[in-house]
Design a protein around this motif. Structure first.
Motif, PDB file in Angstrom:
ATOM      1  N   LYS A   1      17.028  25.903  34.807  1.00 49.70           N
ATOM      2  CA  LYS A   1      18.039  26.326  33.843  1.00 49.70           C
ATOM      3  C   LYS A   1      17.395  27.220  32.790  1.00 49.70           C
ATOM      4  O   LYS A   1      16.222  27.025  32.433  1.00 49.70           O
ATOM      5  N   LYS A   2      18.186  28.175  32.281  1.00 51.85           N
ATOM      6  CA  LYS A   2      17.641  29.106  31.286  1.00 51.85           C
ATOM      7  C   LYS A   2      18.576  29.172  30.077  1.00 51.85           C
ATOM      8  O   LYS A   2      19.784  29.359  30.218  1.00 51.85           O
ATOM      9  N   GLU A   3      17.991  28.990  28.888  1.00 53.05           N
ATOM     10  CA  GLU A   3      18.721  29.157  27.635  1.00 53.05           C
ATOM     11  C   GLU A   3      17.896  30.049  26.730  1.00 53.05           C
ATOM     12  O   GLU A   3      16.814  29.651  26.289  1.00 53.05           O
TER      13      GLU A   3
ATOM     14  N   LYS B   1      15.196  32.372  25.997  1.00 56.08           N
ATOM     15  CA  LYS B   1      13.954  32.641  26.722  1.00 56.08           C
ATOM     16  C   LYS B   1      13.297  31.357  27.244  1.00 56.08           C
ATOM     17  O   LYS B   1      12.222  31.402  27.834  1.00 56.08           O
ATOM     18  N   LYS B   2      13.953  30.220  27.014  1.00 56.72           N
ATOM     19  CA  LYS B   2      13.349  28.951  27.425  1.00 56.72           C
ATOM     20  C   LYS B   2      13.904  28.494  28.770  1.00 56.72           C
ATOM     21  O   LYS B   2      15.076  28.698  29.084  1.00 56.72           O
ATOM     22  N   LEU B   3      13.025  27.846  29.561  1.00 54.26           N
ATOM     23  CA  LEU B   3      13.396  27.336  30.884  1.00 54.26           C
ATOM     24  C   LEU B   3      13.373  25.811  30.868  1.00 54.26           C
ATOM     25  O   LEU B   3      12.549  25.194  30.178  1.00 54.26           O
ATOM     26  N   TYR B   4      14.282  25.223  31.674  1.00 51.26           N
ATOM     27  CA  TYR B   4      14.395  23.774  31.714  1.00 51.26           C
ATOM     28  C   TYR B   4      14.622  23.300  33.150  1.00 51.26           C
ATOM     29  O   TYR B   4      15.077  24.058  34.009  1.00 51.26           O
TER      30      TYR B   4
ATOM     31  N   GLU C   1      11.863  20.747  29.036  1.00 48.50           N
ATOM     32  CA  GLU C   1      11.445  22.141  28.926  1.00 48.50           C
ATOM     33  C   GLU C   1      10.263  22.416  29.863  1.00 48.50           C
ATOM     34  O   GLU C   1       9.358  21.582  30.008  1.00 48.50           O
TER      35      GLU C   1
ATOM     36  N   GLU D   1      19.782  30.824  37.986  1.00 51.64           N
ATOM     37  CA  GLU D   1      19.982  31.177  36.577  1.00 51.64           C
ATOM     38  C   GLU D   1      18.832  32.016  36.053  1.00 51.64           C
ATOM     39  O   GLU D   1      18.976  32.749  35.082  1.00 51.64           O
ATOM     40  N   PHE D   2      17.690  31.884  36.691  1.00 52.18           N
ATOM     41  CA  PHE D   2      16.480  32.529  36.182  1.00 52.18           C
ATOM     42  C   PHE D   2      16.004  33.606  37.146  1.00 52.18           C
ATOM     43  O   PHE D   2      15.786  33.346  38.318  1.00 52.18           O
TER      44      PHE D   2
ATOM     45  N   GLU E   1      12.964  38.594  34.054  1.00 48.86           N
ATOM     46  CA  GLU E   1      13.417  38.393  32.685  1.00 48.86           C
ATOM     47  C   GLU E   1      12.292  37.824  31.822  1.00 48.86           C
ATOM     48  O   GLU E   1      11.410  37.122  32.311  1.00 48.86           O
TER      49      GLU E   1
ATOM     50  N   ALA F   1      10.567  35.257  29.544  1.00 43.65           N
ATOM     51  CA  ALA F   1      10.685  33.803  29.441  1.00 43.65           C
ATOM     52  C   ALA F   1       9.467  33.244  28.717  1.00 43.65           C
ATOM     53  O   ALA F   1       8.347  33.744  28.895  1.00 43.65           O
TER      54      ALA F   1
END
Length: 394
Positions: free
Chosen positions: A199-201, A203-206, A215, A237-238, A242, A244
């Motif tokens: 998952k991406k919010e 610039k952070k990935l989860y 995270e 999503e990622f 991009e 990150a």
């Protein structure tokens, strides 16, 4: 190549021991390996090991001396990932086991990669060979287990909590190398995560772990980026391209930079002459060369007998090389008096502040077919498939 150990292994070999070898590997990983495991290790002399290391050190020196701009040319624009690093975290190099014109057994470079291989599996494979055949312990890799584990932990986990580090692959449960993912999880305490689950919010990935959103701070990357375009209807999503807030181990750009792209640039006694297809000289004999796409995996797209009609029909000639053929020497005798050929992959890691990579383990591949990739072997052949090399003491 070491008569003493070859003779003893062949005398001790049995179908029951081979079955035990595979069972121990499967039980340890909790999953069957998706590739054929050879019945036999590869025995190589100390002298041959010296030739391997001499060639590898020369190749590492030559790569270190290359300008960064030269390496950047290897990365296709549509595959360029931001936040590149000064050097790769992994370095693997494949040599065919051949015979020279004067009759000496010698290595010949096949290819090289800055992409992780079966590090965790190969260590377990070596252990299992020694468990089933105890006499092998006297010539096993001298690196202690804890040292091996610490090297990989320092490289992949670093200073992070293992929970924030993932092994990233696309549909990992479907990969032939899934057993290595499981063994890596056991070794380092990290999770294997499918790219489709990231998952991406901002610039952070989860990723989700036992119902908790966690995270991702470091990615042990096992995705071959340029193969994603070949997966129909892939939804993620990622996108690698991009920005990150994540540390790549190793950065995806290095898959292209340390690759067949370098072969025409390297020079050594054990490096066969190579040319980019669009630069192939007219005075060379095409029949003496193998045609290889720059970026392929597991031998796909390789043509052992290219013709002018085939090469003329290729439009993107800059994405292919011609590499002088080498002849693998069948020197590994099986219990029926038949002989297998082999190649060996040296598995290095390259820590960020180190001048040179560290050799951790090796991976062998045995065959009786024209190509070493295990998919090209006959079903009923023995002494074929994935293996591990043991070197003599003297």
């Amino acid at each position: 190549m070491i008569p003493k150990y070859r003779k003893q292994f062949n005398q001790e070999f049995s179908d029951e021991k081979y079955k035990k070898l595979k069972e121990v590997l499967a039980q340890t990983g909790g999953v069957e390996q998706g590739f054929r495991v050879s019945e036999s290790p590869i025995f190589l002399t100390k002298e041959f090991e010296g030739k391997l290391l001499d060639a590898s050190e020369s190749i590492i020196n030559q790569i270190k001396a290359l300008p960064a701009e030269t390496l950047q040319k290897a990365v296709p624009d549509n595959c360029r990932v931001p936040n590149d690093t000064d050097q790769p975290h992994f370095f693997t190099i494949d040599f065919g086991i051949c015979k020279s014109e004067n009759g000496e057994i010698e290595p010949q470079l096949i290819e090289l990669q800055a992409f992780p291989s079966l590090y965790a599996f190969q260590k377990k494979f070596e252990d299992t060979f020694c468990e089933v055949y105890p006499f092998l312990s006297e010539i096993r890799n001298t690196m202690p287990h804890e040292t091996f584990k610490q090297h990989l932990k320092d490289l992949i986990v670093g200073d992070e909590n293992p929970e924030n580090v993932i092994l990233l692959e696309i549909f990992p449960e479907k990969q032939k190398t899934a057993i290595d993912f499981v063994l890596t999880e056991q070794l380092l305490g990290i999770k294997t995560v499918c790219l489709t689950k990231v998952k991406k919010e901002g610039k952070k990935l989860y990723y989700e772990n036992d119902g908790k959103v966690v995270e991702i701070k470091r990615i042990y990357n096992r995705v071959i980026f340029d193969e994603l375009d070949r997966i129909p209807d892939l939804k993620t999503e990622f996108d690698f391209r991009e920005e990150a807030d994540v540390k790549w181990i190793t950065h995806p750009n290095w898959f292209f930079k340390i690759s067949k792209f370098l072969l025409p640039l390297l020079k050594h006694q054990f490096v066969p002459k190579s040319y980019f297809l669009h630069e192939f000289p007219e005075n060379e004999n095409l029949e003496e060369f193998v045609l290889k796409p720059l970026f392929s995996f597991a031998g796909s797209g390789v043509n052992l007998n290219p013709t002018k009609e085939i090469t003329d029909a290729i439009e993107d000639k800059e994405n292919y090389i011609l590499q002088r053929k080498v002849t693998y020497e069948p020197i590994f005798e099986d219990i029926n008096g038949e002989f297998s050929k082999a190649e060996i992959r040296l598995l290095y890691i390259w820590k960020e502040n180190d001048e040179r990579p560290i050799l951790l383990e090796n991976l062998g591949r045995m065959t009786k077919a024209a190509m070493v990739n295990v998919d090209f072997n006959k079903k009923d052949a023995i002494w074929i498939g994935s293996s591990n090399a043991f070197f003599g003491k003297e």
